[in-house]
Design a protein around this motif. Structure first.
Motif, PDB file in Angstrom:
ATOM      1  N   VAL A  54      44.703  39.319  30.771  1.00  0.00           N
ATOM      2  CA  VAL A  54      43.259  38.625  30.397  1.00  0.00           C
ATOM      3  C   VAL A  54      43.167  37.236  31.030  1.00  0.00           C
ATOM      4  O   VAL A  54      42.294  36.915  31.932  1.00  0.00           O
ATOM      5  N   TRP A  55      44.381  36.584  30.945  1.00  0.00           N
ATOM      6  CA  TRP A  55      44.398  35.366  31.702  1.00  0.00           C
ATOM      7  C   TRP A  55      44.481  35.388  33.306  1.00  0.00           C
ATOM      8  O   TRP A  55      43.726  34.567  33.573  1.00  0.00           O
ATOM      9  N   ARG A  56      44.949  36.172  33.637  1.00  0.00           N
ATOM     10  CA  ARG A  56      44.858  36.360  35.386  1.00  0.00           C
ATOM     11  C   ARG A  56      43.262  36.810  35.737  1.00  0.00           C
ATOM     12  O   ARG A  56      42.894  36.219  36.695  1.00  0.00           O
ATOM     13  N   TRP A  57      42.713  37.665  34.767  1.00  0.00           N
ATOM     14  CA  TRP A  57      41.370  38.121  35.172  1.00  0.00           C
ATOM     15  C   TRP A  57      40.355  36.786  34.985  1.00  0.00           C
ATOM     16  O   TRP A  57      39.511  36.556  35.682  1.00  0.00           O
ATOM     17  N   ARG A 142      42.904  32.688  57.460  1.00  0.00           N
ATOM     18  CA  ARG A 142      43.649  33.853  57.028  1.00  0.00           C
ATOM     19  C   ARG A 142      44.662  33.192  55.733  1.00  0.00           C
ATOM     20  O   ARG A 142      44.810  33.995  54.639  1.00  0.00           O
ATOM     21  N   ARG A 143      45.345  32.080  55.928  1.00  0.00           N
ATOM     22  CA  ARG A 143      46.088  31.573  54.979  1.00  0.00           C
ATOM     23  C   ARG A 143      45.358  31.259  53.571  1.00  0.00           C
ATOM     24  O   ARG A 143      45.820  31.520  52.432  1.00  0.00           O
ATOM     25  N   GLN A 144      44.212  30.702  53.946  1.00  0.00           N
ATOM     26  CA  GLN A 144      43.465  30.527  52.531  1.00  0.00           C
ATOM     27  C   GLN A 144      43.119  31.716  51.672  1.00  0.00           C
ATOM     28  O   GLN A 144      43.213  31.732  50.393  1.00  0.00           O
ATOM     29  N   LEU A 145      42.620  32.728  52.429  1.00  0.00           N
ATOM     30  CA  LEU A 145      42.345  34.070  52.064  1.00  0.00           C
ATOM     31  C   LEU A 145      43.444  34.661  51.308  1.00  0.00           C
ATOM     32  O   LEU A 145      43.507  35.525  50.132  1.00  0.00           O
ATOM     33  N   LYS A 146      44.568  34.823  51.823  1.00  0.00           N
ATOM     34  CA  LYS A 146      45.790  35.465  51.506  1.00  0.00           C
ATOM     35  C   LYS A 146      46.394  34.589  50.208  1.00  0.00           C
ATOM     36  O   LYS A 146      46.715  35.291  49.197  1.00  0.00           O
ATOM     37  N   GLU A 147      46.383  33.353  50.172  1.00  0.00           N
ATOM     38  CA  GLU A 147      46.940  32.536  49.068  1.00  0.00           C
ATOM     39  C   GLU A 147      46.056  32.308  47.941  1.00  0.00           C
ATOM     40  O   GLU A 147      46.500  31.924  46.874  1.00  0.00           O
ATOM     41  N   GLY A 148      44.753  32.587  48.497  1.00  0.00           N
ATOM     42  CA  GLY A 148      43.614  32.428  47.505  1.00  0.00           C
ATOM     43  C   GLY A 148      43.215  34.047  46.634  1.00  0.00           C
ATOM     44  O   GLY A 148      43.767  34.591  45.869  1.00  0.00           O
ATOM     45  N   MET A 149      42.082  34.396  47.378  1.00  0.00           N
ATOM     46  CA  MET A 149      41.506  35.662  47.128  1.00  0.00           C
ATOM     47  C   MET A 149      42.216  36.819  46.708  1.00  0.00           C
ATOM     48  O   MET A 149      42.450  37.451  45.813  1.00  0.00           O
ATOM     49  N   GLU A 150      43.072  37.025  47.971  1.00  0.00           N
ATOM     50  CA  GLU A 150      44.003  38.426  47.887  1.00  0.00           C
ATOM     51  C   GLU A 150      44.962  38.284  46.867  1.00  0.00           C
ATOM     52  O   GLU A 150      45.185  39.054  46.014  1.00  0.00           O
ATOM     53  N   ARG A 151      45.518  37.001  46.748  1.00  0.00           N
ATOM     54  CA  ARG A 151      46.968  36.915  45.622  1.00  0.00           C
ATOM     55  C   ARG A 151      46.376  37.009  44.256  1.00  0.00           C
ATOM     56  O   ARG A 151      46.718  37.652  43.638  1.00  0.00           O
ATOM     57  N   TRP A 152      45.000  36.284  43.978  1.00  0.00           N
ATOM     58  CA  TRP A 152      44.436  36.498  42.772  1.00  0.00           C
ATOM     59  C   TRP A 152      43.955  37.695  42.456  1.00  0.00           C
ATOM     60  O   TRP A 152      44.416  38.106  41.171  1.00  0.00           O
ATOM     61  N   VAL A 153      43.568  38.646  43.145  1.00  0.00           N
ATOM     62  CA  VAL A 153      43.170  40.091  43.162  1.00  0.00           C
ATOM     63  C   VAL A 153      44.514  40.850  42.630  1.00  0.00           C
ATOM     64  O   VAL A 153      44.459  41.702  41.876  1.00  0.00           O
ATOM     65  N   ILE A 154      45.419  40.665  43.505  1.00  0.00           N
ATOM     66  CA  ILE A 154      46.620  41.436  43.110  1.00  0.00           C
ATOM     67  C   ILE A 154      47.415  40.991  41.903  1.00  0.00           C
ATOM     68  O   ILE A 154      47.784  42.056  41.350  1.00  0.00           O
ATOM     69  N   GLU A 155      47.267  39.916  41.586  1.00  0.00           N
ATOM     70  CA  GLU A 155      47.954  39.613  40.086  1.00  0.00           C
ATOM     71  C   GLU A 155      47.035  40.040  39.155  1.00  0.00           C
ATOM     72  O   GLU A 155      47.655  40.284  37.907  1.00  0.00           O
ATOM     73  N   ALA A 156      45.595  39.821  39.370  1.00  0.00           N
ATOM     74  CA  ALA A 156      44.884  40.488  38.334  1.00  0.00           C
ATOM     75  C   ALA A 156      44.996  42.026  37.897  1.00  0.00           C
ATOM     76  O   ALA A 156      44.726  42.577  36.986  1.00  0.00           O
ATOM     77  N   MET A 157      45.266  42.614  39.162  1.00  0.00           N
ATOM     78  CA  MET A 157      45.345  44.229  39.183  1.00  0.00           C
ATOM     79  C   MET A 157      46.788  44.800  38.724  1.00  0.00           C
ATOM     80  O   MET A 157      46.866  46.069  38.750  1.00  0.00           O
ATOM     81  N   GLU A 158      47.513  43.881  38.758  1.00  0.00           N
ATOM     82  CA  GLU A 158      49.088  44.383  38.114  1.00  0.00           C
ATOM     83  C   GLU A 158      49.134  45.041  36.789  1.00  0.00           C
ATOM     84  O   GLU A 158      48.655  44.587  35.987  1.00  0.00           O
TER      85      GLU A 158
END
Length: 158
Positions: A54-57, A142-158
């Motif tokens: 919930v916190w990650r979402w 690329r760095r901003q998207l990988k460290e931001g959007m993509e990482r947040w999505v991966i963490e939320a979907m774990e």
């Protein structure tokens, strides 16, 4: 019964007790139920994982809204000022997101952010092609998207 279902039951119970079956009444019931379940989490095995998710979402949604506002201001500023700073370009970005839902969420969030658009994902789902309005420094994007959007999505979907 899992924790999420129990939280829904508590939200509906709150709405029934208050006689307010509105979205705000259910939301308040959900928040109060979450607080009650958080206090009593030692009674429910596996509840720590629920609260972490919930916190990650919440963090994903909050950070996306922040990125939405910042990029909107940047695009509006470029459109309204006489000098244009936009240097559009297409950038390829390797994906760490695995699974169709993760890739789908990453691509949709990128497309919803003003100034960027997801163009295509290769067949192996390991490379994303993005059109960026401000593509002066592709490595930084690329760095901003990988460290931001993509990482947040991966963490939320774990």
């Amino acid at each position: 019964m899992n924790i999420f279902t129990l939280n829904i039951v508590l939200a509906v119970s709150w709405a029934a007790l208050t006689g307010s079956f509105t979205l705000s009444g259910l939301a308040i019931g959900f928040l109060l139920g979450s607080a009650a379940l958080y206090v009593t989490r030692p009674l429910y095995p596996g509840s720590n994982r629920y609260f972490l998710r919930v916190w990650r979402w919440v963090r994903l949604i909050t950070m996306f809204l922040y990125e939405l506002v910042v990029s909107s201001i940047q695009v509006v500023w470029d459109v309204l000022t006489p000098t244009h700073h936009a240097r559009p370009g297409v950038i390829s970005m390797p994906l760490d997101a695995k699974g169709e839902m993760e890739v789908l969420l990453v691509t949709n969030l990128i497309s919803l952010t003003p100034g960027t658009l997801s163009l295509d994902v290769n067949e192996d789902c390991d490379k994303l092609y993005i059109h960026a309005m401000f593509a002066d420094d592709p490595d930084e994007i690329r760095r901003q998207l990988k460290e931001g959007m993509e990482r947040w999505v991966i963490e939320a979907m774990e």
